[in-house]
Design a protein around this motif. Structure first.
Motif, short mmCIF file in Angstrom:
data_model
loop_
_atom_site.label_atom_id
_atom_site.label_comp_id
_atom_site.label_asym_id
_atom_site.label_seq_id
_atom_site.Cartn_x
_atom_site.Cartn_y
_atom_site.Cartn_z
N GLU A 369 15.07 -42.88 31.68
CA GLU A 369 14.20 -43.97 32.13
C GLU A 369 14.68 -45.29 32.50
O GLU A 369 14.32 -46.07 33.38
N GLN A 370 15.36 -45.64 31.55
CA GLN A 370 16.24 -46.92 31.58
C GLN A 370 17.12 -46.94 32.80
O GLN A 370 17.02 -48.02 33.47
N ILE A 371 17.81 -45.92 33.00
CA ILE A 371 18.77 -46.11 34.13
C ILE A 371 18.04 -45.95 35.37
O ILE A 371 18.36 -46.76 36.45
N ALA A 372 17.03 -44.97 35.34
CA ALA A 372 16.00 -44.85 36.59
C ALA A 372 15.58 -46.48 37.02
O ALA A 372 15.71 -46.65 38.33
N ALA A 373 15.19 -46.95 36.16
CA ALA A 373 14.54 -48.49 36.23
C ALA A 373 15.65 -49.27 36.97
O ALA A 373 15.16 -50.17 37.83
N PHE A 374 16.72 -49.34 36.13
CA PHE A 374 17.67 -50.09 36.34
C PHE A 374 18.30 -50.01 37.84
O PHE A 374 18.66 -50.87 38.83
N LEU A 375 18.54 -48.74 38.27
CA LEU A 375 19.01 -48.48 39.76
C LEU A 375 17.72 -48.78 40.73
O LEU A 375 18.21 -49.13 42.05
N SER A 376 16.46 -48.60 40.66
CA SER A 376 15.34 -48.90 41.33
C SER A 376 15.42 -50.50 41.75
O SER A 376 15.18 -50.89 42.82
N ALA A 377 15.87 -51.33 40.68
CA ALA A 377 15.87 -52.61 40.78
C ALA A 377 16.92 -53.34 41.20
O ALA A 377 17.35 -54.32 41.60
N ASN A 378 18.04 -52.25 41.47
CA ASN A 378 19.54 -52.97 41.72
C ASN A 378 20.38 -51.80 42.66
O ASN A 378 20.83 -51.01 42.31
N ASP A 380 22.53 -52.11 44.82
CA ASP A 380 24.02 -52.07 45.01
C ASP A 380 24.69 -51.19 44.06
O ASP A 380 26.04 -50.94 44.03
N PHE A 381 23.96 -50.44 43.12
CA PHE A 381 24.42 -49.60 41.99
C PHE A 381 24.24 -48.02 42.36
O PHE A 381 23.03 -47.91 42.68
N THR A 382 24.94 -47.15 42.11
CA THR A 382 24.78 -45.78 42.23
C THR A 382 25.08 -45.06 41.13
O THR A 382 26.10 -45.49 40.36
N ALA A 383 24.74 -43.87 40.68
CA ALA A 383 24.93 -43.04 39.54
C ALA A 383 25.62 -41.75 40.17
O ALA A 383 25.21 -40.96 40.93
N PRO A 384 27.03 -41.60 39.88
CA PRO A 384 27.61 -40.28 40.14
C PRO A 384 27.03 -38.92 39.49
O PRO A 384 26.32 -39.37 38.49
N SER A 385 27.27 -37.83 39.93
CA SER A 385 26.86 -36.73 39.13
C SER A 385 27.71 -36.65 37.89
O SER A 385 28.66 -37.10 37.75
N ALA A 386 26.95 -35.99 36.78
CA ALA A 386 27.73 -35.77 35.87
C ALA A 386 28.94 -34.69 35.87
O ALA A 386 29.80 -35.08 35.08
N ALA A 387 28.90 -33.84 37.10
CA ALA A 387 30.26 -33.31 37.29
C ALA A 387 31.27 -34.45 37.81
O ALA A 387 32.46 -34.30 37.36
N ALA A 388 30.90 -35.38 38.62
CA ALA A 388 31.95 -36.38 39.08
C ALA A 388 32.40 -37.26 37.78
O ALA A 388 33.51 -37.52 37.63
N MET A 389 31.30 -37.60 37.00
CA MET A 389 31.80 -38.30 35.67
C MET A 389 32.70 -37.55 34.81
O MET A 389 33.80 -38.21 34.35
#
Length: 433
Positions: A369-378, A380-389
């Motif tokens: 939930e913290q990451i979802a809120a951050f990505l919604s407000a920013n 210019d940031f994206t989150a790769p998939s767990a497989a990519a990580m």
């Protein structure tokens, strides 16, 4: 001291904890100072009993029909130690320093009580106010995950690859019968069972910096940062330096790590640890009043790591007393701190760089939930998939621990055999060619 006297002493400590809301380690230390006749082995045995009782506090109280310290200790002897009623009765002889004889009600509870109809939070031994959050995080597996968090943790070591290989460390510590950690390629594991763990800080391998105490999940969190030699790295919540040391080893002392913490006192141990580990690419940036000691790093870092302050739910195996001291207000405070840290950290990530967010919590509030809120407000940031990580870190097998609730990887005692950790990697979009 006899085993029965150990049980009596453990009940005394539990009584102290019931009256004064404080860490168990403090209560145990005070008991030891007041009872100097108790040797180190006695104190270790008493501490083991106390922590087992705290691990199983909810289920022990349920089967005994009471949350009194004596009831919790007696119930824990059954639930944590697997003792039968006659073995427990033998410890409660009432003679000398042994606990008083079992009452008829106590004997009946130990003989007949079952957890089959108990609520999930009782069978999982976690606070009732967290029941809905455990269900949100784990669904039908909430009880299983809670029970795993109420188990004992092994001792995990991270091999310092700046000084030796895992095979060399294995040989140096052969007398402790270490095993290879199943997920971390740089870890060793020592199973302590119900006994006292080895005095690792006195081991030559530790003193010379060949190994560091670090749970396998924490090792994996550092590896998932994929720190590369030559990079500019900011460890924003460095604390005592555990992940800083791991990152320095990954980078082979090339590039630069800036170790910072908002509380300079937490940074105090890092200097001696850096010297012991042979880490030479770390610059400690301790706070200095109102001076912005990180101003020169704005938009310059390839990697910014937030080892976020959290409730510590994922580390309950190591700190079982903490789960009963945790209050809803503490969670709200941690959530506020995490939001502020994510906002602060983003200013140091350069275009094309990455931000890694880590907690030792299993709660969605502190993680997805913290990451979802951050990505919604920013944007210019994206989150790769767990497989990519996992692929980026050279650990593709970790993809199976992908969070079902959003970006990132989730680790827990029941699924990965580690402490409960959450790791999310966020990429800042690079410049348009």
């Amino acid at each position: 001291m006899t085993p029965a006297a150990h049980v009596s002493a453990a009940i005394e400590v539990l009584d102290d904890l019931a009256k004064r809301r404080r860490p168990a380690a403090e209560a145990l230390k005070d008991w030891g100072l007041a009872h100097r006749f108790a040797g180190s082995k006695d104190r270790a045995a008493i501490a083991s009993l106390v922590f087992d009782a705290l691990r199983k506090r909810a289920s022990a109280a349920f089967i005994m029909g009471s949350d009194a310290p004596r009831a919790i200790m007696l119930g824990a002897l059954r639930e944590a130690r697997g003792l039968g009623v006659e073995a427990i009765a033998a410890l409660c002889s009432g003679a000398g320093h042994a606990p008083a004889l079992l009452s008829d009600d106590e004997r009946y509870g130990l003989e007949t009580a079952s957890l089959d109809a108990a609520p999930d939070h009782v069978r999982g031994d976690y606070p009732e106010w967290l029941a809905s959050r455990f269900e949100a995080a784990f669904g039908a597996r909430a009880t299983e995950e809670g029970a795993a968090l109420a188990s004992r943790a092994p001792v995990d070591l991270r091999v310092n690859i700046l000084k030796c290989s895992r095979e060399q460390a294995l040989e140096k510590l052969a007398h402790l019968s270490p095993a290879l950690t199943p997920l971390s390629p740089i870890g060793l594991r020592i199973d302590v069972g119900q006994g006292r763990g080895p005095a690792l800080t006195a081991e030559t391998a530790y003193v010379k910096g060949l190994v560091e105490l670090q749970d396998e999940a924490s090792q994996l969190a550092a590896l998932l940062c994929a720190a590369a030699p030559g990079e500019q790295v900011l460890d924003l919540c460095a604390g005592g330096g555990g992940k800083t040391l791991a990152l320095a080893a990954q980078m082979h002392n090339r590039g630069q790590i800036y170790a910072h913490d908002s509380d300079g006192r937490r940074l105090a141990p890092i200097h001696e640890r850096l010297e012991r580990a042979g880490a030479r690419n770390v610059q400690v940036r301790a706070p200095r009043g109102k001076v912005d000691v990180l101003a020169d790093l704005e938009a310059r870092c390839d990697l910014v790591v937030i080892d976020a302050p959290c409730t510590g739910v994922g580390a309950w195996r190591r700190h079982p007393d903490a789960k009963w001291r945790l209050a809803p207000g503490a969670l709200e405070l941690r959530l506020k701190e995490q939001r502020e840290l994510l906002a602060k950290a983003s200013r140091f990530v350069k275009a094309g760089g990455r931000l890694v967010y880590v907690t030792c919590s299993v709660l969605r509030d502190e993680n997805e939930e913290q990451i979802a809120a951050f990505l919604s407000a920013n944007g210019d940031f994206t989150a790769p998939s767990a497989a990519a990580m996992a692929e980026q870190a050279g650990l593709p097998e970790l993809a199976r621990f992908a969070s079902p609730h959003g970006p990132g990887i989730r680790l827990s005692p029941a699924t990965s055999g580690t402490d409960g950790f959450y790791i999310a990697v966020l990429h800042r979009r690079g410049p348009i060619p």
